[in-house]
Design a protein around this motif. Structure first.
Motif, mmCIF file in Angstrom:
data_model
loop_
_atom_site.group_PDB
_atom_site.id
_atom_site.type_symbol
_atom_site.label_atom_id
_atom_site.label_comp_id
_atom_site.label_asym_id
_atom_site.label_seq_id
_atom_site.Cartn_x
_atom_site.Cartn_y
_atom_site.Cartn_z
ATOM 1 N N GLY A 17 74.833 68.087 74.265
ATOM 2 C CA GLY A 17 75.270 67.333 73.080
ATOM 3 C C GLY A 17 76.591 66.624 73.300
ATOM 4 O O GLY A 17 76.768 65.473 72.911
ATOM 5 N N GLU A 18 77.537 67.311 73.942
ATOM 6 C CA GLU A 18 78.845 66.707 74.208
ATOM 7 C C GLU A 18 78.724 65.534 75.189
ATOM 8 O O GLU A 18 79.378 64.507 75.031
ATOM 9 C CB GLU A 18 79.821 67.749 74.751
ATOM 10 N N ILE A 19 77.892 65.684 76.210
ATOM 11 C CA ILE A 19 77.707 64.590 77.175
ATOM 12 C C ILE A 19 77.047 63.404 76.497
ATOM 13 O O ILE A 19 77.460 62.257 76.671
ATOM 14 C CB ILE A 19 76.884 65.061 78.395
ATOM 15 N N GLU A 20 76.015 63.664 75.689
ATOM 16 C CA GLU A 20 75.323 62.574 75.003
ATOM 17 C C GLU A 20 76.244 61.834 74.040
ATOM 18 O O GLU A 20 76.072 60.646 73.796
ATOM 19 C CB GLU A 20 74.084 63.097 74.282
ATOM 20 N N SER A 21 77.244 62.521 73.507
ATOM 21 C CA SER A 21 78.161 61.862 72.569
ATOM 22 C C SER A 21 79.019 60.805 73.265
ATOM 23 O O SER A 21 79.604 59.945 72.611
ATOM 24 C CB SER A 21 79.050 62.893 71.874
ATOM 25 N N LEU A 22 79.089 60.850 74.598
ATOM 26 C CA LEU A 22 79.859 59.850 75.333
ATOM 27 C C LEU A 22 79.174 58.495 75.344
ATOM 28 O O LEU A 22 79.816 57.465 75.460
ATOM 29 C CB LEU A 22 80.061 60.282 76.797
ATOM 30 N N PRO A 62 75.372 54.139 90.886
ATOM 31 C CA PRO A 62 76.750 54.151 91.397
ATOM 32 C C PRO A 62 77.505 55.427 91.030
ATOM 33 O O PRO A 62 78.341 55.895 91.803
ATOM 34 C CB PRO A 62 77.405 52.916 90.782
ATOM 35 N N ALA A 63 77.208 56.019 89.881
ATOM 36 C CA ALA A 63 77.868 57.272 89.527
ATOM 37 C C ALA A 63 77.500 58.358 90.533
ATOM 38 O O ALA A 63 78.343 59.155 90.930
ATOM 39 C CB ALA A 63 77.480 57.703 88.117
ATOM 40 N N THR A 64 76.268 58.354 90.968
ATOM 41 C CA THR A 64 75.826 59.330 91.964
ATOM 42 C C THR A 64 76.448 59.027 93.321
ATOM 43 O O THR A 64 77.029 59.894 93.963
ATOM 44 C CB THR A 64 74.288 59.298 92.092
ATOM 45 N N LEU A 65 76.329 57.800 93.747
ATOM 46 C CA LEU A 65 76.798 57.401 95.071
ATOM 47 C C LEU A 65 78.319 57.533 95.198
ATOM 48 O O LEU A 65 78.827 58.035 96.188
ATOM 49 C CB LEU A 65 76.369 55.961 95.355
ATOM 50 N N LEU A 66 79.032 57.105 94.179
ATOM 51 C CA LEU A 66 80.488 57.086 94.255
ATOM 52 C C LEU A 66 81.120 58.454 94.015
ATOM 53 O O LEU A 66 82.323 58.614 94.184
ATOM 54 C CB LEU A 66 81.058 56.068 93.262
ATOM 55 N N MET A 104 79.594 59.464 81.996
ATOM 56 C CA MET A 104 78.561 60.401 81.570
ATOM 57 C C MET A 104 77.663 60.766 82.758
ATOM 58 O O MET A 104 77.382 61.939 83.003
ATOM 59 C CB MET A 104 77.726 59.780 80.451
ATOM 60 N N ASN A 105 77.245 59.759 83.519
ATOM 61 C CA ASN A 105 76.406 60.023 84.684
ATOM 62 C C ASN A 105 77.165 60.795 85.752
ATOM 63 O O ASN A 105 76.608 61.663 86.429
ATOM 64 C CB ASN A 105 75.862 58.720 85.263
ATOM 65 N N ARG A 106 78.427 60.491 85.915
ATOM 66 C CA ARG A 106 79.243 61.199 86.909
ATOM 67 C C ARG A 106 79.318 62.694 86.581
ATOM 68 O O ARG A 106 79.204 63.543 87.462
ATOM 69 C CB ARG A 106 80.639 60.593 86.928
ATOM 70 N N ILE A 107 79.480 63.024 85.314
ATOM 71 C CA ILE A 107 79.534 64.421 84.889
ATOM 72 C C ILE A 107 78.191 65.104 85.155
ATOM 73 O O ILE A 107 78.140 66.194 85.722
ATOM 74 C CB ILE A 107 79.930 64.516 83.399
ATOM 75 N N CYS A 108 77.092 64.447 84.781
ATOM 76 C CA CYS A 108 75.761 65.031 85.003
ATOM 77 C C CYS A 108 75.485 65.235 86.489
ATOM 78 O O CYS A 108 74.962 66.278 86.896
ATOM 79 C CB CYS A 108 74.682 64.147 84.387
ATOM 80 N N THR A 133 84.791 66.954 88.138
ATOM 81 C CA THR A 133 84.219 66.832 86.794
ATOM 82 C C THR A 133 85.276 67.128 85.738
ATOM 83 O O THR A 133 85.392 66.404 84.743
ATOM 84 C CB THR A 133 83.018 67.783 86.629
ATOM 85 N N LEU A 134 86.069 68.170 85.951
ATOM 86 C CA LEU A 134 87.152 68.470 85.012
ATOM 87 C C LEU A 134 88.120 67.297 84.906
ATOM 88 O O LEU A 134 88.556 66.939 83.806
ATOM 89 C CB LEU A 134 87.917 69.723 85.449
#
Length: 163
Positions: A17-22, A62-66, A104-108, A133-134
């Motif tokens: 829920g917190e991630i989706e709120s981003l 790019p969130a995954t790659l970077l 959001m993608n970077r956190i996931c 992530t923090l």
């Protein structure tokens, strides 16, 4: 369901829920690789592991790659990526929405990598993804997300042993 499973589901739901709120309203979608880790790209340009390919927001790859540990300044590379995306899409993109999607993608992705690295016995890399992530969450200034993330990760006995 036992209390351990119940608590895990509760922390998982809160974190999701917190991630989706981003994510702000965004109707920007494109074809994505879906698993854009460095190991899926060969030096000759061959792309591997296409089973996760699909339609998603354009910041997923790019969130995954970077987020690879060898990339020292992912934000700088992301600015280049969004400029290029804007040029080729021939439209004005909402940079703030793209930034939110990227984070959001970077956190996931980092959460996925924490579990993967723990299962591989690569504790130092798991800690790297946890700390990155923090840092990302703290950049956003989202205390609720930070708490939910820590609760979720610390729920893992494996991670709690190395933290």
């Amino acid at each position: 369901m036992n209390s351990h499973s119940s608590r895990f589901l509760s922390t998982s739901e809160k974190l999701i829920g917190e991630i989706e709120s981003l994510k702000k309203d965004s109707n920007l979608y494109s074809v994505v690789h879906g698993d854009a880790f460095l190991s899926n790209f060969l030096s000759d340009g061959t792309v591997l592991d296409l089973e996760s390919m699909g339609i998603a927001d354009p910041t997923r790859d790019p969130a995954t790659l970077l987020d690879h540990p060898d990339v020292l300044d992912p934000k700088e590379h992301f600015v280049y990526y969004t400029d290029t995306l804007q040029y080729f899409s021939n439209r004005i993109l909402n940079k703030a929405a793209l930034d939110d999607l990227f984070l959001m993608n970077r956190i996931c992705n980092a959460m996925c990598q924490i579990g993967s690295k723990l299962n591989q016995g690569k504790n130092e890399q798991a800690l790297f993804y946890f700390n990155r992530t923090l840092d990302t969450i703290q950049l956003l200034g989202k205390k609720e997300l930070e708490t939910a993330f820590k609760d979720y990760v610390m729920h893992s006995e494996q991670f709690a042993k190395i933290a």
